[in-house]
Design a protein around this motif. Structure first.
Motif, PDB file in Angstrom:
ATOM      1  N   PRO A  52       0.839  -1.214   0.000  1.00 41.49           N
ATOM      2  CA  PRO A  52       0.000   0.000   0.000  1.00 41.49           C
ATOM      3  C   PRO A  52       0.868   1.256   0.000  1.00 41.49           C
ATOM      4  N   GLU A  53       0.460   2.247  -0.790  1.00 51.08           N
ATOM      5  CA  GLU A  53       1.217   3.498  -0.818  1.00 51.08           C
ATOM      6  C   GLU A  53       1.265   4.152   0.559  1.00 51.08           C
ATOM      7  N   GLU A  54       0.322   3.774   1.422  1.00 49.48           N
ATOM      8  CA  GLU A  54       0.262   4.340   2.772  1.00 49.48           C
ATOM      9  C   GLU A  54       1.590   4.162   3.510  1.00 49.48           C
ATOM     10  N   ILE A  55       2.277   3.033   3.275  1.00 51.23           N
ATOM     11  CA  ILE A  55       3.526   2.762   3.984  1.00 51.23           C
ATOM     12  C   ILE A  55       4.593   3.789   3.624  1.00 51.23           C
ATOM     13  N   LEU A  56       4.491   4.359   2.429  1.00 51.57           N
ATOM     14  CA  LEU A  56       5.467   5.354   2.000  1.00 51.57           C
ATOM     15  C   LEU A  56       4.957   6.779   2.215  1.00 51.57           C
ATOM     16  N   SER A  57       4.108   6.947   3.215  1.00 53.17           N
ATOM     17  CA  SER A  57       3.555   8.273   3.520  1.00 53.17           C
ATOM     18  C   SER A  57       4.209   8.837   4.771  1.00 53.17           C
ATOM     19  N   ILE A  58       4.186  10.149   4.888  1.00 57.89           N
ATOM     20  CA  ILE A  58       4.755  10.807   6.060  1.00 57.89           C
ATOM     21  C   ILE A  58       3.935  10.477   7.308  1.00 57.89           C
ATOM     22  N   ASP A  59       2.635  10.281   7.144  1.00 55.88           N
ATOM     23  CA  ASP A  59       1.796   9.920   8.294  1.00 55.88           C
ATOM     24  C   ASP A  59       2.186   8.554   8.848  1.00 55.88           C
ATOM     25  N   TYR A  60       2.413   7.603   7.950  1.00 52.62           N
ATOM     26  CA  TYR A  60       2.798   6.260   8.402  1.00 52.62           C
ATOM     27  C   TYR A  60       4.154   6.314   9.101  1.00 52.62           C
ATOM     28  N   PHE A  61       5.065   7.119   8.578  1.00 52.35           N
ATOM     29  CA  PHE A  61       6.377   7.250   9.207  1.00 52.35           C
ATOM     30  C   PHE A  61       6.246   7.699  10.652  1.00 52.35           C
ATOM     31  N   PHE A  62       5.414   8.703  10.906  1.00 52.58           N
ATOM     32  CA  PHE A  62       5.242   9.196  12.275  1.00 52.58           C
ATOM     33  C   PHE A  62       4.517   8.187  13.157  1.00 52.58           C
ATOM     34  N   GLN A  63       3.550   7.478  12.601  1.00 57.12           N
ATOM     35  CA  GLN A  63       2.752   6.529  13.390  1.00 57.12           C
ATOM     36  C   GLN A  63       3.494   5.226  13.665  1.00 57.12           C
ATOM     37  N   HIS A  64       4.302   4.777  12.694  1.00 59.16           N
ATOM     38  CA  HIS A  64       4.979   3.478  12.828  1.00 59.16           C
ATOM     39  C   HIS A  64       6.429   3.590  12.352  1.00 59.16           C
ATOM     40  N   PHE A  94      10.654  -1.567   6.437  1.00 56.66           N
ATOM     41  CA  PHE A  94      10.254  -1.624   5.030  1.00 56.66           C
ATOM     42  C   PHE A  94      11.264  -0.903   4.144  1.00 56.66           C
ATOM     43  N   ALA A  95      11.703   0.277   4.575  1.00 55.13           N
ATOM     44  CA  ALA A  95      12.622   1.079   3.757  1.00 55.13           C
ATOM     45  C   ALA A  95      13.946   0.359   3.544  1.00 55.13           C
ATOM     46  N   PHE A  96      14.491  -0.242   4.598  1.00 52.45           N
ATOM     47  CA  PHE A  96      15.766  -0.926   4.454  1.00 52.45           C
ATOM     48  C   PHE A  96      15.642  -2.186   3.594  1.00 52.45           C
ATOM     49  N   GLU A  97      14.473  -2.798   3.598  1.00 50.64           N
ATOM     50  CA  GLU A  97      14.279  -4.019   2.813  1.00 50.64           C
ATOM     51  C   GLU A  97      13.946  -3.726   1.346  1.00 50.64           C
ATOM     52  N   ASN A  98      13.333  -2.571   1.072  1.00 53.09           N
ATOM     53  CA  ASN A  98      12.804  -2.317  -0.268  1.00 53.09           C
ATOM     54  C   ASN A  98      13.365  -1.097  -0.982  1.00 53.09           C
ATOM     55  N   TYR A 106      12.362  13.049  15.495  1.00 53.49           N
ATOM     56  CA  TYR A 106      12.579  11.796  14.772  1.00 53.49           C
ATOM     57  C   TYR A 106      13.627  12.013  13.672  1.00 53.49           C
ATOM     58  N   ILE A 107      14.303  10.953  13.356  1.00 51.59           N
ATOM     59  CA  ILE A 107      15.265  10.974  12.246  1.00 51.59           C
ATOM     60  C   ILE A 107      14.565  10.383  11.028  1.00 51.59           C
ATOM     61  N   LYS A 108      14.378  11.189  10.009  1.00 50.36           N
ATOM     62  CA  LYS A 108      13.643  10.751   8.820  1.00 50.36           C
ATOM     63  C   LYS A 108      14.593  10.578   7.635  1.00 50.36           C
ATOM     64  N   PRO A 109      14.468   9.476   6.887  1.00 48.10           N
ATOM     65  CA  PRO A 109      15.268   9.349   5.662  1.00 48.10           C
ATOM     66  C   PRO A 109      15.031  10.546   4.740  1.00 48.10           C
ATOM     67  N   ASP A 110      16.064  10.957   4.035  1.00 49.70           N
ATOM     68  CA  ASP A 110      15.978  12.145   3.186  1.00 49.70           C
ATOM     69  C   ASP A 110      15.333  11.838   1.837  1.00 49.70           C
ATOM     70  N   VAL A 111      14.205  11.136   1.879  1.00 50.14           N
ATOM     71  CA  VAL A 111      13.413  10.852   0.690  1.00 50.14           C
ATOM     72  C   VAL A 111      12.085  11.592   0.807  1.00 50.14           C
ATOM     73  N   VAL A 112      11.479  11.865  -0.330  1.00 53.06           N
ATOM     74  CA  VAL A 112      10.184  12.544  -0.347  1.00 53.06           C
ATOM     75  C   VAL A 112       9.094  11.485  -0.252  1.00 53.06           C
ATOM     76  N   LEU A 113       8.318  11.535   0.835  1.00 53.10           N
ATOM     77  CA  LEU A 113       7.241  10.583   1.047  1.00 53.10           C
ATOM     78  C   LEU A 113       5.918  11.197   0.595  1.00 53.10           C
ATOM     79  N   PHE A 114       4.900  10.371   0.445  1.00 50.50           N
ATOM     80  CA  PHE A 114       3.569  10.896   0.129  1.00 50.50           C
ATOM     81  C   PHE A 114       3.119  11.805   1.271  1.00 50.50           C
TER      82      PHE A 114
END
Length: 261
Positions: free
Chosen positions: A47-59, A66-70, A163-171
């Motif tokens: 789901p695109e939800e996993i690559l969203s900024i909201d999902y990053f903050f929630q989980h 997921f990011a390290f695996e994919n 939080y430390i966020k990867p420097d990628v653009v999320l949904f």
């Protein structure tokens, strides 16, 4: 044997001195990195939800897993397509590469003028103090700390604020180039191009898909992509639905041959 379209494209490149290249996932699949939107791509199973900024903050922990695996491929090497673009930049033909990719393979190949429009997985930053962490540091933190995604260089009232966020653009996110100044810079670069090459992008994702429209009226577009794009039948556009590495290698060989004649 070199067909007519390949000869036309090679002639365009021969006469160009300011090529701007737009690249998508298709150039990196030849380095073993999965794409996003094909039938076997990441988006078909996730789901695109996993690559969203909201999902990053929630989980955050699940997100990083997921990011390290994919999304993170530190051992991937540039392929012949990346290498030829770096060669053409060194020779003064390619002036800029604007990429959707977050793998850093253009820079590994030696390209210097690269705009990573969707960011990079090579680094991550604290959302409060902007301390930079390498991806390797984040892997080590993940393997040795419980709340590895919380910056220990600064403090805030709420942990999620540092939080430390990867420097990628999320949904739902905004990146370095997703600003008025960023868009103007890219538009100006493309307006000055005497040729625009699109390599390995279906040009379906906005705003990246709009960039070819910023070119001057005389600048041709060369598209090398195995799938169709919405630009395929536009005037002054040349479409080759073949391997990017194989195509660029043939073009480069023809360029060398023309110099030796």
């Amino acid at each position: 044997m070199v067909d007519k379209k390949m000869k036309e494209c090679t002639s365009i490149i021969t006469n160009s001195k300011n090529i701007v290249v737009l690249t998508g996932a298709g150039i990196s699949t030849e380095s073993g990195i999965p794409d996003f939107r094909s039938r076997s791509g990441i988006y078909q199973n996730t789901p695109e939800e996993i690559l969203s900024i909201d999902y990053f903050f929630q989980h955050p922990q699940n997100f990083y897993q997921f990011a390290f695996e994919n999304l993170y491929y530190p051992d991937a090497a540039p392929n012949i397509g990346h290498e030829i673009l770096a060669k053409w930049e060194h020779e003064g033909k390619v002036k800029h590469i604007i990429t959707q990719n977050i793998d850093g393979l253009h820079q590994k190949a030696g390209s210097k003028n690269v705009i990573e429009f969707h960011g990079t997985m090579k680094t991550a930053s604290c959302l409060n103090c902007s301390k930079l962490y390498t991806a390797d540091e984040m892997v080590n933190r993940k393997n040795s700390m419980k709340d590895f995604y919380v910056c220990d260089h600064c403090e805030t009232k709420y942990p999620e604020d540092h939080y430390i966020k990867p420097d990628v653009v999320l949904f739902g996110d905004a990146g370095l180039w997703f600003t008025y100044e960023g868009f103007n810079t890219i538009s100006s670069i493309i307006q000055q191009a005497d040729c625009v090459m699109v390599l390995g992008s279906s040009l379906k994702v906005t705003p990246f898909s709009t960039f070819p429209r910023d070119r001057g009226p005389e600048a041709p577009v060369i598209i090398v992509n195995k799938g169709k794009t919405s630009y395929d039948f536009e005037p002054n556009t040349y479409v080759i639905q073949e391997s990017i590495g194989k195509t660029l290698q043939m073009m480069d060989e023809q360029l060398l041959y023309s110099r030796l004649k």
